[in-house]
Motif scaffolding. Structure first.
Motif, PDB file in Angstrom:
ATOM      1  N   GLN A  18       0.826  -1.207   0.000  1.00  0.00           N
ATOM      2  CA  GLN A  18       0.000   0.000   0.000  1.00  0.00           C
ATOM      3  C   GLN A  18       0.863   1.260   0.000  1.00  0.00           C
ATOM      4  OE1 GLN A  18      -3.286   0.205  -0.409  1.00  0.00           O
ATOM      5  NE2 GLN A  18      -3.367  -2.018  -0.574  1.00  0.00           N
ATOM      6  N   GLN A  19       1.958   1.239   0.733  1.00  0.00           N
ATOM      7  CA  GLN A  19       2.857   2.388   0.769  1.00  0.00           C
ATOM      8  C   GLN A  19       3.492   2.625  -0.595  1.00  0.00           C
ATOM      9  OE1 GLN A  19       5.520   1.364   3.923  1.00  0.00           O
ATOM     10  NE2 GLN A  19       4.245   2.286   5.525  1.00  0.00           N
ATOM     11  N   GLU A  20       3.886   1.556  -1.279  1.00  0.00           N
ATOM     12  CA  GLU A  20       4.476   1.684  -2.615  1.00  0.00           C
ATOM     13  C   GLU A  20       3.465   2.265  -3.592  1.00  0.00           C
ATOM     14  OE1 GLU A  20       7.630   1.175  -3.645  1.00  0.00           O
ATOM     15  OE2 GLU A  20       8.094   0.859  -1.531  1.00  0.00           O
ATOM     16  N   MET A  21       2.221   1.802  -3.510  1.00  0.00           N
ATOM     17  CA  MET A  21       1.184   2.326  -4.405  1.00  0.00           C
ATOM     18  C   MET A  21       0.926   3.798  -4.121  1.00  0.00           C
ATOM     19  SD  MET A  21      -1.448  -0.844  -4.842  1.00  0.00           S
ATOM     20  CE  MET A  21      -2.389   0.033  -6.060  1.00  0.00           C
ATOM     21  N   GLN A  22       0.959   4.179  -2.859  1.00  0.00           N
ATOM     22  CA  GLN A  22       0.755   5.570  -2.479  1.00  0.00           C
ATOM     23  C   GLN A  22       1.895   6.438  -3.009  1.00  0.00           C
ATOM     24  OE1 GLN A  22      -2.027   6.607  -1.057  1.00  0.00           O
ATOM     25  NE2 GLN A  22      -1.379   8.726  -1.136  1.00  0.00           N
ATOM     26  N   LYS A  25       1.336   6.999  -6.647  1.00  0.00           N
ATOM     27  CA  LYS A  25       0.224   7.930  -6.842  1.00  0.00           C
ATOM     28  C   LYS A  25       0.693   9.358  -6.575  1.00  0.00           C
ATOM     29  CE  LYS A  25      -4.462   8.940  -5.306  1.00  0.00           C
ATOM     30  NZ  LYS A  25      -5.505   8.618  -4.348  1.00  0.00           N
ATOM     31  N   ASN A  26       1.469   9.547  -5.527  1.00  0.00           N
ATOM     32  CA  ASN A  26       1.976  10.878  -5.198  1.00  0.00           C
ATOM     33  C   ASN A  26       2.934  11.377  -6.267  1.00  0.00           C
ATOM     34  OD1 ASN A  26       0.483  11.028  -2.864  1.00  0.00           O
ATOM     35  ND2 ASN A  26       2.143  10.321  -1.551  1.00  0.00           N
ATOM     36  N   ALA A  27       3.712  10.489  -6.840  1.00  0.00           N
ATOM     37  CA  ALA A  27       4.645  10.887  -7.895  1.00  0.00           C
ATOM     38  C   ALA A  27       3.876  11.410  -9.099  1.00  0.00           C
ATOM     39  CB  ALA A  27       5.520   9.718  -8.296  1.00  0.00           C
ATOM     40  N   THR A  31       3.615  15.773 -10.746  1.00  0.00           N
ATOM     41  CA  THR A  31       3.784  16.311 -12.089  1.00  0.00           C
ATOM     42  C   THR A  31       2.668  17.278 -12.421  1.00  0.00           C
ATOM     43  OG1 THR A  31       2.569  14.501 -13.138  1.00  0.00           O
ATOM     44  CG2 THR A  31       4.965  14.244 -12.911  1.00  0.00           C
ATOM     45  N   GLY A  32       1.517  17.110 -11.789  1.00  0.00           N
ATOM     46  CA  GLY A  32       0.398  18.011 -11.996  1.00  0.00           C
ATOM     47  C   GLY A  32      -0.342  17.751 -13.289  1.00  0.00           C
ATOM     48  N   LEU A  33      -0.058  16.686 -13.970  1.00  0.00           N
ATOM     49  CA  LEU A  33      -0.711  16.392 -15.238  1.00  0.00           C
ATOM     50  C   LEU A  33      -1.643  15.198 -15.086  1.00  0.00           C
ATOM     51  CD1 LEU A  33       2.327  16.655 -17.666  1.00  0.00           C
ATOM     52  CD2 LEU A  33       0.598  18.381 -17.219  1.00  0.00           C
TER      53      LEU A  33
END
Length: 65
Positions: A18-22, A25-27, A31-33
């Motif tokens: 779950q931490q890796e998926m988070q 997702k944050n990465a 980028t804001g795209l």
């Protein structure tokens, strides 16, 4: 008693997943795209790259002639 140990190991493994998926997702959010914006940007980059490649190959053909 081994079943209790298996539960603990499974919980730890799931928490790590779950931490890796988070993180992923944050990465993407950094980028804001959105997905469609990224696709559009990447398509424009590829078109530009193809245009440059065509110009380069056309320049080489003219040099040979």
């Amino acid at each position: 008693m081994t079943r209790g140990n298996q539960r603990d190991l499974a919980r730890a493994k799931n928490q790590k997943k779950q931490q890796e998926m988070q993180k992923k997702k944050n990465a993407n959010e950094k980028t804001g795209l959105s997905l469609s914006e990224r696709k559009h940007r990447d398509a424009e980059l590829m078109r530009e790259k193809q245009r440059k490649k065509e110009e380069q190959s056309t320049g080489q053909k003219q040099a040979v002639n």
